[in-house]
Design a protein around this motif. Structure first.
Motif, PDB file in Angstrom:
ATOM      1  N   LYS A   1       0.836  -1.196   0.000  1.00  0.00           N
ATOM      2  CA  LYS A   1       0.000   0.000   0.000  1.00  0.00           C
ATOM      3  C   LYS A   1       0.878   1.256   0.000  1.00  0.00           C
ATOM      4  CE  LYS A   1      -3.875  -2.160   2.479  1.00  0.00           C
ATOM      5  NZ  LYS A   1      -4.769  -2.135   1.291  1.00  0.00           N
ATOM      6  N   PRO A   2       0.399   2.342  -0.591  1.00  0.00           N
ATOM      7  CA  PRO A   2       1.135   3.609  -0.500  1.00  0.00           C
ATOM      8  C   PRO A   2       1.391   3.967   0.954  1.00  0.00           C
ATOM      9  CG  PRO A   2      -0.621   3.791  -2.108  1.00  0.00           C
ATOM     10  CD  PRO A   2      -0.825   2.468  -1.413  1.00  0.00           C
TER      11      PRO A   2
ATOM     12  N   GLY B   1       5.591   1.243  -2.102  1.00  0.00           N
ATOM     13  CA  GLY B   1       4.203   0.818  -2.173  1.00  0.00           C
ATOM     14  C   GLY B   1       3.378   1.709  -3.088  1.00  0.00           C
ATOM     15  N   THR B   2       2.708   1.088  -4.087  1.00  0.00           N
ATOM     16  CA  THR B   2       1.899   1.858  -5.046  1.00  0.00           C
ATOM     17  C   THR B   2       0.566   1.170  -5.335  1.00  0.00           C
ATOM     18  OG1 THR B   2       3.028   0.761  -6.891  1.00  0.00           O
ATOM     19  CG2 THR B   2       3.895   2.900  -6.199  1.00  0.00           C
ATOM     20  N   GLN B   3       0.119   0.294  -4.457  1.00  0.00           N
ATOM     21  CA  GLN B   3      -1.114  -0.466  -4.695  1.00  0.00           C
ATOM     22  C   GLN B   3      -2.311   0.470  -4.864  1.00  0.00           C
ATOM     23  OE1 GLN B   3      -3.088  -2.929  -1.471  1.00  0.00           O
ATOM     24  NE2 GLN B   3      -2.282  -4.564  -2.759  1.00  0.00           N
TER      25      GLN B   3
ATOM     26  N   ILE C   1      -0.754   2.024 -11.063  1.00  0.00           N
ATOM     27  CA  ILE C   1      -0.255   2.438  -9.751  1.00  0.00           C
ATOM     28  C   ILE C   1      -1.204   3.493  -9.182  1.00  0.00           C
ATOM     29  CG2 ILE C   1       2.136   2.003 -10.419  1.00  0.00           C
ATOM     30  CD1 ILE C   1       2.481   5.105 -10.479  1.00  0.00           C
ATOM     31  N   ASP C   2      -1.152   3.665  -7.874  1.00  0.00           N
ATOM     32  CA  ASP C   2      -1.850   4.759  -7.216  1.00  0.00           C
ATOM     33  C   ASP C   2      -0.927   5.982  -7.295  1.00  0.00           C
ATOM     34  OD1 ASP C   2      -2.952   6.615  -5.442  1.00  0.00           O
ATOM     35  OD2 ASP C   2      -3.721   5.058  -4.107  1.00  0.00           O
TER      36      ASP C   2
ATOM     37  N   GLN D   1      -5.846  -4.939  -8.497  1.00  0.00           N
ATOM     38  CA  GLN D   1      -4.429  -4.632  -8.720  1.00  0.00           C
ATOM     39  C   GLN D   1      -3.774  -5.719  -9.562  1.00  0.00           C
ATOM     40  OE1 GLN D   1      -2.105  -1.869  -7.486  1.00  0.00           O
ATOM     41  NE2 GLN D   1      -1.341  -2.872  -9.341  1.00  0.00           N
ATOM     42  N   ALA D   2      -3.299  -5.352 -10.732  1.00  0.00           N
ATOM     43  CA  ALA D   2      -2.561  -6.281 -11.589  1.00  0.00           C
ATOM     44  C   ALA D   2      -1.085  -6.257 -11.203  1.00  0.00           C
ATOM     45  CB  ALA D   2      -2.730  -5.892 -13.052  1.00  0.00           C
TER      46      ALA D   2
END
Length: 401
Positions: free
Chosen positions: A172-173, A352-354, A371-372, A361-362
């Motif tokens: 996660k970000p 983290g860029t989920q 990406i987020d 999320q691929a």
């Protein structure tokens, strides 16, 4: 020192815009002409000196502080993948069968952003920051890092330490993956051509069936890991391509198998290669076929320097908080940054860029990878913090000596 948070607030739209431009205009390994030109234009716009007469389309930004000190390098890769994008974002790739499915567009945008902020700090910097924009990271097993080193990218300014961060879709970000040693695996590739004797499917006794040999070989190669290594020594042998025959009633003369071998330690890599050749040749002989093997040793394992991994961990905790660096297992995916770490101390970290809907999320290298973008200013700030912390650590070492 300037207010980094205020700089980021003013710069966030620019970072996102740069990332989206790069995402719309991806270029494959060794073809990053326009990407390199874009980076050079931005560095010029930001007042950052740079050099670009190295191998391929590499660019080196140089921020020399007004005070003496050591040299810290930050690296971002620039190339995309031969994948047709299948997302519905407004800035999807404009090029057929080419996509930034590994986040290199984000890496480049964040490094440009970090360079802009560090440039504003130039008068206070005790040392030099190098912004390393690398082409051809995806071109395993050749890559682009060794060519950059060989062409003299660091001949004038040689880093005392080097860092890179990579977007990580299953964090996660606000979370950062930091490993003390092994992060990514060594990645070797192979192609096996089994040549037998073809014939009619109704008369197998008149053939040397390469398909049967291939079936036994696929199964036997799996014993390299399961029966030749300590169960605690993570390694993978994968057959990912198989080509044989063209019609159902003819036993083909040849079968081609391709795949990869991945591990972390050089001595295990050597052992795997030895067993691979032995098993392949023995299986081929047992079934009356001949094996032709094309084996390419690829990227070395990406192994962090523990000291600098700890500095990266502290930097991440400074930016994100004390709980920002969970314990994570390394990955066996290959990464060209490993060659930089063979020559210079440093660390490779995961950012983290989920996306918000984690069920959608691929993974990396997927046609639906996203990406987020809220992670982009955070990753930019992390690079700035890491550069400052590394310069401070190097200065303390210098003063201590």
């Amino acid at each position: 020192m300037i207010d980094i948070n205020q700089q980021l607030s003013d710069l966030t739209d620019e970072i996102i815009s740069n990332r989206r431009f790069l995402h719309e205009n991806p270029e494959l390994s060794h073809n990053e002409k326009e990407t390199s030109a874009f980076v050079q234009r931005k560095l010029h716009e930001y007042g950052i000196n740079f050099e670009a007469d190295f191998s391929g389309y590499a660019v080196l930004g140089i921020i020399k502080g007004n005070k003496p000190g050591k040299t810290v390098a930050l690296r971002a890769d620039m190339d995309a993948l031969p994948i047709q994008e299948e997302t519905d974002v407004s800035f999807k790739s404009k090029k057929a069968d080419i996509m930034h499915a590994c986040g290199h567009d984000a890496h480049t945008a964040m490094l440009l952003g970090a360079g802009y902020i560090l440039k504003q700090m130039q008068k206070d910097l005790e040392g030099t920051i190098l912004l390393v924009f690398q082409p051809a990271e995806e071109d395993a097993p050749i890559g682009g890092s060794q060519a950059m080193i060989d062409s003299g990218v660091f001949s004038t300014y040689e880093p005392d330490v080097i860092f890179a961060q990579h977007v990580w879709p299953f964090l996660k970000p606000g979370l950062v993956g930091v490993h003390d040693k092994e992060v990514m695996g060594a990645s070797d590739r192979f192609k096996i051509t089994l040549e037998g004797k073809g014939g009619h499917a109704s008369m197998p006794h008149q053939t040397s069936d390469a398909v049967i040999a291939a079936g036994h070989l696929i199964t036997s190669l799996q014993t390299i890991v399961s029966r030749n290594l300590d169960p605690m020594e993570a390694s993978v042998v994968t057959i990912s391509m198989l080509e044989a025959g063209s019609v159902p009633n003819i036993i083909p003369k040849t079968v081609t198998l391709q795949g990869s071998i991945r591990t972390f330690q050089p001595h295990i890599q050597k052992r795997l290669k030895e067993r691979f050749f032995a098993i392949t040749n023995q299986i081929a002989e047992a079934f009356g076929t001949k094996a032709e093997i094309d084996y390419q040793e690829g990227y070395p394992a990406t192994i962090n320097t523990p000291k600098w991994a700890e500095i990266a961990r502290r930097s991440a905790q400074t930016v994100y908080g004390e709980s920002a660096t969970p314990d994570l297992n390394p990955a066996l995916a290959g990464e060209d940054f490993g060659r930089f770490l063979q020559k210079y101390p440093g660390a490779f970290i995961w950012l983290g860029t989920q996306i918000e809907n984690e069920n959608e999320q691929a993974p990396l290298h997927d046609s639906k990878f996203q990406i987020d973008e809220r992670a982009l200013p955070k990753g930019t700030k992390l690079l700035v913090q890491l550069a400052l912390d590394a310069l401070k650590e190097l200065k303390q070492e210098e003063d201590y000596v």
